[in-house]
Design a protein around this motif. Structure first.
Motif, PDB file in Angstrom:
ATOM      1  N   HIS A  69     -21.534 -36.274 -38.593  1.00 59.42           N
ATOM      2  CA  HIS A  69     -21.799 -35.962 -37.186  1.00 59.42           C
ATOM      3  C   HIS A  69     -21.031 -34.706 -36.799  1.00 59.42           C
ATOM      4  O   HIS A  69     -19.932 -34.471 -37.297  1.00 59.42           O
ATOM      5  CB  HIS A  69     -21.358 -37.111 -36.269  1.00 59.42           C
ATOM      6  CG  HIS A  69     -22.095 -38.372 -36.523  1.00 59.42           C
ATOM      7  ND1 HIS A  69     -21.735 -39.261 -37.489  1.00 59.42           N
ATOM      8  CD2 HIS A  69     -23.194 -38.885 -35.932  1.00 59.42           C
ATOM      9  CE1 HIS A  69     -22.574 -40.282 -37.496  1.00 59.42           C
ATOM     10  NE2 HIS A  69     -23.472 -40.083 -36.556  1.00 59.42           N
ATOM     11  N   VAL A 103     -20.460 -32.001 -33.141  1.00 59.83           N
ATOM     12  CA  VAL A 103     -20.774 -31.572 -31.788  1.00 59.83           C
ATOM     13  C   VAL A 103     -20.432 -30.098 -31.721  1.00 59.83           C
ATOM     14  O   VAL A 103     -19.357 -29.681 -32.167  1.00 59.83           O
ATOM     15  CB  VAL A 103     -19.980 -32.370 -30.729  1.00 59.83           C
ATOM     16  CG1 VAL A 103     -20.284 -31.859 -29.327  1.00 59.83           C
ATOM     17  CG2 VAL A 103     -20.274 -33.852 -30.843  1.00 59.83           C
ATOM     18  N   ARG A 114     -20.459 -26.503 -29.173  1.00 62.11           N
ATOM     19  CA  ARG A 114     -20.476 -26.037 -27.778  1.00 62.11           C
ATOM     20  C   ARG A 114     -20.351 -24.524 -27.800  1.00 62.11           C
ATOM     21  O   ARG A 114     -19.553 -23.960 -28.547  1.00 62.11           O
ATOM     22  CB  ARG A 114     -19.325 -26.657 -26.999  1.00 62.11           C
ATOM     23  CG  ARG A 114     -19.352 -26.276 -25.518  1.00 62.11           C
ATOM     24  CD  ARG A 114     -18.164 -26.816 -24.783  1.00 62.11           C
ATOM     25  NE  ARG A 114     -16.973 -26.188 -25.333  1.00 62.11           N
ATOM     26  CZ  ARG A 114     -15.762 -26.709 -25.270  1.00 62.11           C
ATOM     27  NH1 ARG A 114     -15.545 -27.855 -24.694  1.00 62.11           N
ATOM     28  NH2 ARG A 114     -14.734 -26.075 -25.783  1.00 62.11           N
ATOM     29  N   THR A 149     -24.312 -27.715 -25.199  1.00 62.00           N
ATOM     30  CA  THR A 149     -23.620 -28.731 -25.981  1.00 62.00           C
ATOM     31  C   THR A 149     -24.692 -29.449 -26.790  1.00 62.00           C
ATOM     32  O   THR A 149     -25.675 -29.936 -26.218  1.00 62.00           O
ATOM     33  CB  THR A 149     -22.875 -29.738 -25.084  1.00 62.00           C
ATOM     34  OG1 THR A 149     -21.961 -29.005 -24.250  1.00 62.00           O
ATOM     35  CG2 THR A 149     -22.107 -30.751 -25.907  1.00 62.00           C
ATOM     36  N   ASP A 150     -24.501 -29.470 -28.097  1.00 63.53           N
ATOM     37  CA  ASP A 150     -25.494 -30.066 -28.983  1.00 63.53           C
ATOM     38  C   ASP A 150     -24.810 -31.031 -29.949  1.00 63.53           C
ATOM     39  O   ASP A 150     -23.718 -30.746 -30.447  1.00 63.53           O
ATOM     40  CB  ASP A 150     -26.213 -28.988 -29.796  1.00 63.53           C
ATOM     41  CG  ASP A 150     -26.957 -28.013 -28.907  1.00 63.53           C
ATOM     42  OD1 ASP A 150     -27.965 -28.424 -28.322  1.00 63.53           O
ATOM     43  OD2 ASP A 150     -26.529 -26.857 -28.800  1.00 63.53           O
ATOM     44  N   THR A 151     -25.473 -32.138 -30.200  1.00 68.70           N
ATOM     45  CA  THR A 151     -25.006 -33.117 -31.165  1.00 68.70           C
ATOM     46  C   THR A 151     -25.883 -33.021 -32.402  1.00 68.70           C
ATOM     47  O   THR A 151     -27.117 -33.090 -32.301  1.00 68.70           O
ATOM     48  CB  THR A 151     -25.086 -34.544 -30.585  1.00 68.70           C
ATOM     49  OG1 THR A 151     -24.330 -34.589 -29.381  1.00 68.70           O
ATOM     50  CG2 THR A 151     -24.541 -35.563 -31.558  1.00 68.70           C
TER      51      THR A 151
END
Length: 135
Positions: free
Chosen positions: A85, A87, A89, A111-113
């Motif tokens: 995972h 994240v 920004r 902001t992207d996951t």
């Protein structure tokens, strides 16, 4: 379990940054074939006006010309990665045509996951926030 916060970079963080830059290029170019595998099947975008769009809605709007990115210039991309995972920004300057109406160039926070699936990073959630000039 270790979380890595990287601004300069581990090789994996740089790979994630490059994946995001490739995604942005595909979106600006309207290249759905390139954009498709970079978005998870359950991808969801929350637009600056708070509208949720599924992957099909978002990429379909780009395919049809409802959304047309004229410019998307990201600044430095901060990455927090943890196993499969991550994240990210960053602040970016965008110019867009939405529904046939040109939106003046403006700055947005993104902001992207991301999740790594079968060895490939893909975006799952994305949120864009307009940056107000007023303080």
């Amino acid at each position: 379990m270790t979380t890595h916060v990287t601004d300069m970079g581990s090789p994996e963080a740089e790979h994630i940054r490059n994946t995001e830059r490739a995604r942005l290029r595909a979106l600006v170019n309207g290249d759905i074939a390139q954009a498709e595998p970079l978005h998870a099947p359950e991808f969801q975008l929350i637009t600056p006006i708070g509208m949720p769009l599924s992957k099909d809605e978002y990429l379909g709007a780009i395919r049809s010309g409802q959304i047309q990115y004229l410019m998307w210039e990201p600044g430095a991309i901060a990455v927090r990665e943890h196993e499969d995972h991550a994240v990210i920004r960053y602040r970016a300057r965008l110019e867009i045509v939405f529904g046939g109406h040109r939106v003046a160039p403006a700055d947005y926070w993104h902001t992207d996951t991301y999740e790594r699936r079968a060895g490939h990073w893909m975006v799952v959630w994305s949120q864009a926030t307009a940056i107000s000039e007023k303080r």
